[in-house]
Design an enzyme around this catalytic site. Structure first.
Site, PDB file in Angstrom:
ATOM      1  N   ARG A 242      42.975  33.353  47.875  1.00  0.00           N
ATOM      2  CA  ARG A 242      42.131  32.433  47.122  1.00  0.00           C
ATOM      3  C   ARG A 242      40.671  32.758  47.398  1.00  0.00           C
ATOM      4  NH1 ARG A 242      45.789  32.452  44.664  1.00  0.00           N
ATOM      5  NH2 ARG A 242      47.358  30.876  44.233  1.00  0.00           N
ATOM      6  N   HIS A 290      41.771  39.230  39.167  1.00  0.00           N
ATOM      7  CA  HIS A 290      42.886  38.334  39.478  1.00  0.00           C
ATOM      8  C   HIS A 290      44.194  38.877  38.889  1.00  0.00           C
ATOM      9  CE1 HIS A 290      43.734  33.901  40.684  1.00  0.00           C
ATOM     10  NE2 HIS A 290      44.797  34.672  40.911  1.00  0.00           N
TER      11      HIS A 290
END
Length: 327
Positions: A242, A290
């Site tokens: 994250r 991502h």
């Protein structure tokens, strides 16, 4: 007490990949004979637009967390939401907790292995150095500096299902694995586990570090300049967990001070990463969008159908999130 079997399970799909998930559900139900013991899954709603959902009709839902967060407070009849993501901060932080939330897990290990070791091997074998030699005029026949992975230590922050999937590959390259978890409890195959309070001691022992921590309030900014200063000058830091775990300024400062060799970043506090962010242009940073281990519709369908059978029989669902813990 196990509740009576539910022969039919009406569901809602709210996802950017709603059509693909619906197709994969139909395909999987036709092909997988073991699902005969499961319920008949009836898709009542499938869309990528939250405003098109009839919230009163939502009881069971497959959803992207960022889209579901927009309607879930109004879904008063919701009993179970199967997320299409591994991380579920938009729902875990949304306030509504009177339903079961299950994460997408058990499917990302192979993809994460490819991502992590693609970059570790790139640096270990100095592929960029050889490419520069080949592109030079005239080309240069030189033995570029290399640092093989064998004998080095891979540190994994967040040794869950995905972290454990990295271990066999690391060990096949002759690496030692150390890890970090909230408790620091022993994990089979990990040379030593550290609690999150021991991050600096962990960093001092690692040659390369992969962050896979979940998104919780306790992880915000934990990987700061003090942490990066504990790494070795040849260390590669890979963030595929994250973005908010990393203090951006602290990482940039540490790279400039040569506390570590390179950072490979797949996740960021703000996504898409703004074009003005210095990560884009820093020579020691690799940015990916991502994509380290993306959710695939076929995997979403498989995990959901397994849990649907459990749900229909009143059994405990796999991969349940804990709203209190935040993951």
């Amino acid at each position: 007490m196990t509740r009576p079997f539910l022969p039919a399970l009406p569901i809602t799909i709210l996802s950017q990949n709603a059509d693909a998930i619906r197709t994969e559900l139909h395909t999987a139900m036709k092909k997988n004979s073991c699902l005969k013991a499961g319920p008949e899954v009836v898709i009542r709603q499938a869309t990528d637009t939250p405003s098109k959902i009839n919230c009163d009709a939502v009881e069971v839902m497959i959803a992207d967390p960022d889209l579901a967060a927009q309607i879930i407070p109004d879904c008063t009849n919701l009993t179970w939401c199967q997320s299409t993501w591994a991380g579920n901060a938009p729902l875990l932080n949304g306030g509504k907790t009177d339903y079961t939330l299950t994460a997408l897990r058990g499917v990302f290990g192979p993809l994460m292995r490819e991502y992590v070791f693609a970059y570790l091997l790139q640096h270990a074998r100095n592929l960029d150095g050889f490419a520069e030699q080949q592109a030079a005029t005239p080309p240069r026949w030189e033995s570029a500096t290399r640092m093989p992975l064998r004998g080095q230590t891979l540190g994994i922050i967040g040794v869950g299902d995905i972290g454990k999937a990295l271990m066999p590959v690391a060990q096949s390259f002759g690496m030692t694995v150390i890890g970090v978890s909230r408790s620091g409890n022993a994990v089979k195959g990990v040379e030593r586990m550290y609690a999150t309070a021991e991050l600096h001691q962990f960093a001092q022992q690692a040659d390369h570090v992969v962050n896979l921590m979940p998104d919780t309030p306790g992880t915000y900014g934990r990987l700061n300049e003090d942490f990066f200063a504990c790494l070795k000058p040849h260390s590669i830091f890979i963030n595929a967990g994250r973005g908010n775990a990393v203090d951006d300024e602290g990482l940039l400062s540490s790279l400039d001070k040569h506390h570590l060799a390179h950072a490979v970043l797949d996740v960021f506090t703000q996504e898409p990463l703004p074009s003005s962010h210095p990560f884009w242009r820093h020579p020691k940073v690799t940015v990916t969008a991502h994509t380290a281990a993306e959710s695939r519709p076929a995997d979403v369908a498989s995990v959901f159908l397994d849990n649907a059978t459990r749900f229909a029989h009143g059994d405990t669902l796999l991969y349940q999130c804990d709203f209190a813990k935040g993951y």
